[in-house]
Scaffold this motif. Structure first.
Motif, short mmCIF file in Angstrom:
data_model
loop_
_atom_site.label_atom_id
_atom_site.label_comp_id
_atom_site.label_asym_id
_atom_site.label_seq_id
_atom_site.Cartn_x
_atom_site.Cartn_y
_atom_site.Cartn_z
N TYR A 223 -8.83 -2.21 1.07
CA TYR A 223 -7.49 -2.81 1.07
C TYR A 223 -7.53 -4.16 0.36
CZ TYR A 223 -3.43 -5.34 3.00
OH TYR A 223 -2.29 -6.10 3.16
N GLU A 224 -8.52 -4.95 0.72
CA GLU A 224 -8.65 -6.28 0.09
C GLU A 224 -8.78 -6.16 -1.42
OE1 GLU A 224 -11.67 -8.65 2.12
OE2 GLU A 224 -10.89 -7.83 4.00
N LYS A 225 -9.51 -5.13 -1.85
CA LYS A 225 -9.70 -4.96 -3.30
C LYS A 225 -8.41 -4.55 -4.01
CE LYS A 225 -14.42 -3.36 -2.85
NZ LYS A 225 -15.19 -2.11 -2.89
N LEU A 226 -7.54 -3.84 -3.26
CA LEU A 226 -6.29 -3.39 -3.87
C LEU A 226 -5.29 -4.53 -4.06
CD1 LEU A 226 -5.63 -0.05 -1.90
CD2 LEU A 226 -6.33 -0.26 -4.28
N LEU A 227 -5.39 -5.54 -3.20
CA LEU A 227 -4.44 -6.65 -3.26
C LEU A 227 -4.67 -7.50 -4.50
CD1 LEU A 227 -4.60 -7.76 0.48
CD2 LEU A 227 -2.52 -6.97 -0.67
N ASN A 228 -3.58 -7.82 -5.18
CA ASN A 228 -3.69 -8.73 -6.32
C ASN A 228 -2.32 -9.35 -6.58
OD1 ASN A 228 -2.16 -7.18 -8.41
ND2 ASN A 228 -3.73 -5.65 -7.93
N GLU A 229 -2.24 -10.11 -7.64
CA GLU A 229 -0.98 -10.85 -7.91
C GLU A 229 0.19 -9.93 -8.24
OE1 GLU A 229 -3.04 -10.31 -11.74
OE2 GLU A 229 -3.69 -10.93 -9.73
N LYS A 230 -0.11 -8.66 -8.54
CA LYS A 230 0.96 -7.71 -8.86
C LYS A 230 1.51 -7.03 -7.59
CE LYS A 230 -1.73 -5.94 -12.18
NZ LYS A 230 -2.26 -4.97 -13.09
N THR A 231 0.81 -7.19 -6.47
CA THR A 231 1.24 -6.51 -5.23
C THR A 231 2.55 -7.13 -4.73
OG1 THR A 231 -1.11 -6.32 -4.68
CG2 THR A 231 0.47 -5.76 -2.95
N ARG A 232 3.60 -6.36 -4.67
CA ARG A 232 4.89 -6.85 -4.18
C ARG A 232 5.08 -6.53 -2.71
NH1 ARG A 232 4.40 -9.63 -6.77
NH2 ARG A 232 4.85 -9.79 -8.97
N LEU A 233 4.59 -5.34 -2.33
CA LEU A 233 4.88 -4.85 -0.99
C LEU A 233 3.70 -4.06 -0.44
CD1 LEU A 233 8.49 -3.42 -1.04
CD2 LEU A 233 7.38 -4.23 1.02
N VAL A 234 3.47 -4.23 0.85
CA VAL A 234 2.51 -3.39 1.56
C VAL A 234 3.30 -2.69 2.66
CG1 VAL A 234 0.41 -3.35 2.96
CG2 VAL A 234 0.64 -5.04 1.11
N ALA A 235 3.18 -1.37 2.74
CA ALA A 235 3.92 -0.62 3.77
C ALA A 235 2.96 0.32 4.48
CB ALA A 235 5.07 0.17 3.12
N VAL A 236 2.65 0.01 5.72
CA VAL A 236 1.72 0.84 6.49
C VAL A 236 2.27 1.08 7.89
CG1 VAL A 236 -0.40 0.11 5.29
CG2 VAL A 236 0.41 -1.17 7.27
N ASN A 237 1.79 2.18 8.50
CA ASN A 237 2.23 2.42 9.87
C ASN A 237 1.37 1.62 10.85
OD1 ASN A 237 -0.14 4.02 10.16
ND2 ASN A 237 0.98 5.86 9.54
N HIS A 238 1.95 1.34 11.99
CA HIS A 238 1.23 0.65 13.05
C HIS A 238 0.28 1.63 13.71
CE1 HIS A 238 1.69 -2.62 16.42
NE2 HIS A 238 0.45 -2.39 16.10
N ILE A 239 0.83 2.84 13.97
CA ILE A 239 0.03 3.92 14.54
C ILE A 239 0.27 5.18 13.70
CG2 ILE A 239 -0.24 5.47 16.53
CD1 ILE A 239 0.57 3.11 18.33
N SER A 240 -0.80 5.85 13.31
CA SER A 240 -0.67 7.09 12.54
C SER A 240 -0.13 8.19 13.44
CB SER A 240 -2.04 7.49 11.98
OG SER A 240 -2.10 8.89 11.85
N ASN A 241 0.96 8.83 13.01
CA ASN A 241 1.55 9.89 13.84
C ASN A 241 0.68 11.14 13.87
OD1 ASN A 241 2.27 10.61 11.06
ND2 ASN A 241 3.53 12.20 11.99
N ALA A 242 -0.15 11.31 12.84
CA ALA A 242 -0.95 12.53 12.77
C ALA A 242 -2.30 12.39 13.47
CB ALA A 242 -1.18 12.93 11.32
N LEU A 243 -2.87 11.18 13.46
CA LEU A 243 -4.22 10.99 14.00
C LEU A 243 -4.25 10.09 15.23
CD1 LEU A 243 -6.19 10.27 10.69
CD2 LEU A 243 -5.75 12.48 11.76
N GLY A 244 -3.26 9.24 15.37
CA GLY A 244 -3.25 8.31 16.50
C GLY A 244 -3.92 6.98 16.21
N THR A 245 -4.49 6.81 15.03
CA THR A 245 -5.15 5.54 14.68
C THR A 245 -4.20 4.36 14.87
OG1 THR A 245 -6.31 6.75 12.94
CG2 THR A 245 -6.40 4.33 12.85
N ILE A 246 -4.67 3.33 15.57
CA ILE A 246 -3.91 2.08 15.63
C ILE A 246 -4.45 1.18 14.53
CG2 ILE A 246 -3.23 0.08 17.02
CD1 ILE A 246 -3.76 1.73 19.54
N ASN A 247 -3.62 0.87 13.56
CA ASN A 247 -4.09 0.08 12.43
C ASN A 247 -4.09 -1.41 12.74
OD1 ASN A 247 -4.58 2.18 10.55
ND2 ASN A 247 -2.38 2.44 10.30
N PRO A 248 -5.03 -2.15 12.15
CA PRO A 248 -5.10 -3.61 12.39
C PRO A 248 -3.99 -4.32 11.61
CG PRO A 248 -6.78 -2.94 10.82
CD PRO A 248 -6.07 -1.68 11.22
#
Lengths: 417, 152
Positions: free
Chosen positions: A168-193
């Protein structure tokens, strides 16, 4: 009961039998068996207080909102705005005007993609999502990127279903306008940081949207503490009626955005030549809103607040632990998604039976689970499965129901082997 | 077993375990890719058609799907092999009507033979597409459809 071995039930602050009495649907039978409802990540059932409040409002207090200068309308407007305040308090929003009602999370994300995205995302810009998003948090961004010549980038996940934060850190750069992620994955249940995701996104100068469809019913949300720019949720996943949901957004962002749907109620003034728009949130709520559903949402929030999200989370975690252990003991069953931080969702596959057969078979035992791709096909592709069976638990589920689930799965394996 | 519904009869379970004609046909004259977007079932039907005689010489399938879709594909290929194209289209039509509940093989005339055991599907509307995917794909192959066939 296994409870005595684990001590799990005695630890809970909830009186589950009493809680279950609040939900009329739970006393139903299906195919002659007591209903075991384990599809809460898809939609949840309503407590009697919500059912009753909706009936009472429609029978005695219903009226149009923000229009009439007569008693019924003024009263309905008051109650409607009271419900908005309840949502604001529920997610920790400083100002109730930062809450915009939508039909649900799907429309909420589309609203942000349309109103924020079309204004602030340009050719060459980048939007980051993750590999384990619901289609509702993929497709609006794909469409936006295609339209604008922007690039969609994806945070990969490890084999346990956790986001790989270094990537994720590597993907971020000056061109990044928006990050859109789920808090909890509906398919797996992962709670994202998400707090870390938001902070790092902000450090790169991006805005961050959190899809909270799965987290709002199960854990305490504080948008101020998270510092997210947008947080979306669905009423029907939190014991409220369907057709209502919404999005929290920071006021300065709302003010910078143009309307998504246009028409009545979102204007300041209309002449045949020109229209000026109302202030948020009205600017984003064109047309007569689902008034009764909003009232129902307010009551659902009262209900879960009274039970306590900390109590809910703690109890659901013990259900998850119990179910994970029970299902883990079944030969030929593989759990997909073993994140260290996980919500009460278990996705699994059987060696001998397809998820659709599993869900049809469990249905014969009165057990409602979801078989399919859960509107998360990229997640399925990542884990090399066409579909999974998903059992998703809520605080009205009990250990005995998970015993029934495990027993029914064993029957399926026996029949299909 | 307590599952006394018509959905998972022994024949269906057997075909699921050991599907017939579960292979590719090299140099197939007709083939088509079918998907059920609702559940992700995905299959390709291959056919070797004798166009002069108007007969299906060979028919097979590969892909992933549930027991209903696999058994339906398996039984379809076994049933249609050697039949005329004309007959096959009639059988498709009857099968389709049966799973939708529009044709009752116990009361109406039909050419479905043992395929009538899929009659019970009509009581499970969410599963009818599992049973009919192979059939739609087979017709897609005959019609030389180049695009994917979808049950939606």
């Amino acid at each position: 009961m296994p409870d005595s071995n684990t001590g799990l039930a005695t630890k809970s602050a909830l009186d589950i039998e009493k809680v279950r009495q609040d939900f009329p649907v739970l006393s139903q039978t299906v195919h002659g068996k007591p209903l075991v409802y384990l599809d809460n990540a898809a939609t949840t059932h309503k407590p009697q207080c919500v059912i009753e409040r909706v009936r009472e409002f429609d029978a005695e207090q219903y009226g149009t909102v923000r229009r009439g200068s007569y008693k019924m309308s003024e009263q309905a407007t008051l109650l409607y705005e009271e419900a908005r305040q309840k949502v604001a308090d529920f997610v920790g929003a400083p100002d109730r005007k930062e809450i915009v009602f939508t039909s649900g999370t799907t429309q909420a994300i589309n609203l942000v993609a349309y109103s924020y995205g079309r204004k602030f995302v340009n050719a060459g810009d980048e939007i980051i999502i993750s590999n384990i998003e619901h289609h509702a948090n993929i497709v609006p961004w794909q469409v936006l990127c295609e339209e604008k010549g922007a690039r969609l980038r994806v945070i990969p996940v490890n084999d346990d279903g956790e986001l790989i934060m270094e990537e994720y850190e590597k993907l971020l750069n000056e061109k990044t306008r928006l990050v859109a992620v789920n808090h909890i994955s509906n398919a797996l249940g992962t709670i994202n940081p998400v707090k870390e995701i938001i902070r790092k996104g902000h450090d790169a100068g991006a805005k961050v949207l959190i899809d909270g469809a799965q987290s709002s019913p199960h854990m305490k949300i504080d948008v101020k503490d998270l510092d997210c720019d947008f947080y979306t949720f669905s009423g029907h996943k939190m014991y409220a009626p369907s057709g209502i949901g919404g999005v929290y957004g920071k006021m300065d962002l709302w003010e910078s955005m143009g309307p998504y749907v246009t028409g009545g109620d979102m204007i300041l003034q209309v002449t045949l030549e020109k229209t000026t728009y109302a202030k948020p949130p009205a600017r984003f709520e064109a047309g007569t809103p689902p008034i009764t559903q909003v009232i129902g949402l307010g009551t659902a929030i009262d209900y879960i607040t009274e039970i306590g999200l900390d109590n809910i989370f703690e109890y659901e975690m013990s259900l998850l632990d119990y179910a994970t252990r029970l299902l883990g003991e079944i030969d030929g069953l593989r759990i997909i998604g073993n994140a260290r931080e996980k919500a009460s969702i278990i996705s699994f596959v059987l060696d001998v039976a397809h998820p659709h057969d599993v869900s049809s078979m469990l249905d014969q035992d009165g057990i409602a689970v979801r078989g399919g791709h859960h509107c998360a096909q990229p997640t399925m592709i990542r884990f090399g499965v066409p579909a999974t069976t998903r059992a998703s638990m809520a605080f009205y589920n009990k250990y005995e129901e998970l015993d029934a689930l495990a027993e029914s799965i064993r029957k399926v394996i026996k029949l299909f082997s | 077993m307590s599952y006394d519904n018509e959905l998972y009869q022994q024949v269906i379970l057997d075909h699921n375990r050991n599907p017939k004609n579960f292979r590719e046909i090299k140099n197939a004259t007709h083939h088509c890719h079918g998907i059920n977007p609702l559940c992700g079932d995905d299959m390709t039907v291959y056919m070797e058609v004798d166009s002069e005689q108007g007969v299906i010489r060979d028919i097979s399938f590969v892909g992933t799907g549930c027991a209903i879709s696999k058994a339906s594909s398996s039984m379809m290929t076994a049933y249609l092999k050697g039949r005329s194209l004309e007959e096959s289209r009639v059988i498709f039509d009857e099968f389709h009507k049966m799973v939708l509940g529009e044709l009752d093989p116990e009361k109406q005339e039909h050419h479905l033979g043992k395929l009538k055991l899929f009659r019970g599907i009509r009581d499970y509307p969410s599963r009818t597409k599992c049973a009919s995917l192979a059939w739609h794909t087979m017709i897609g192959a005959l019609d030389k459809k180049t695009e994917e066939i979808s049950t939606e």
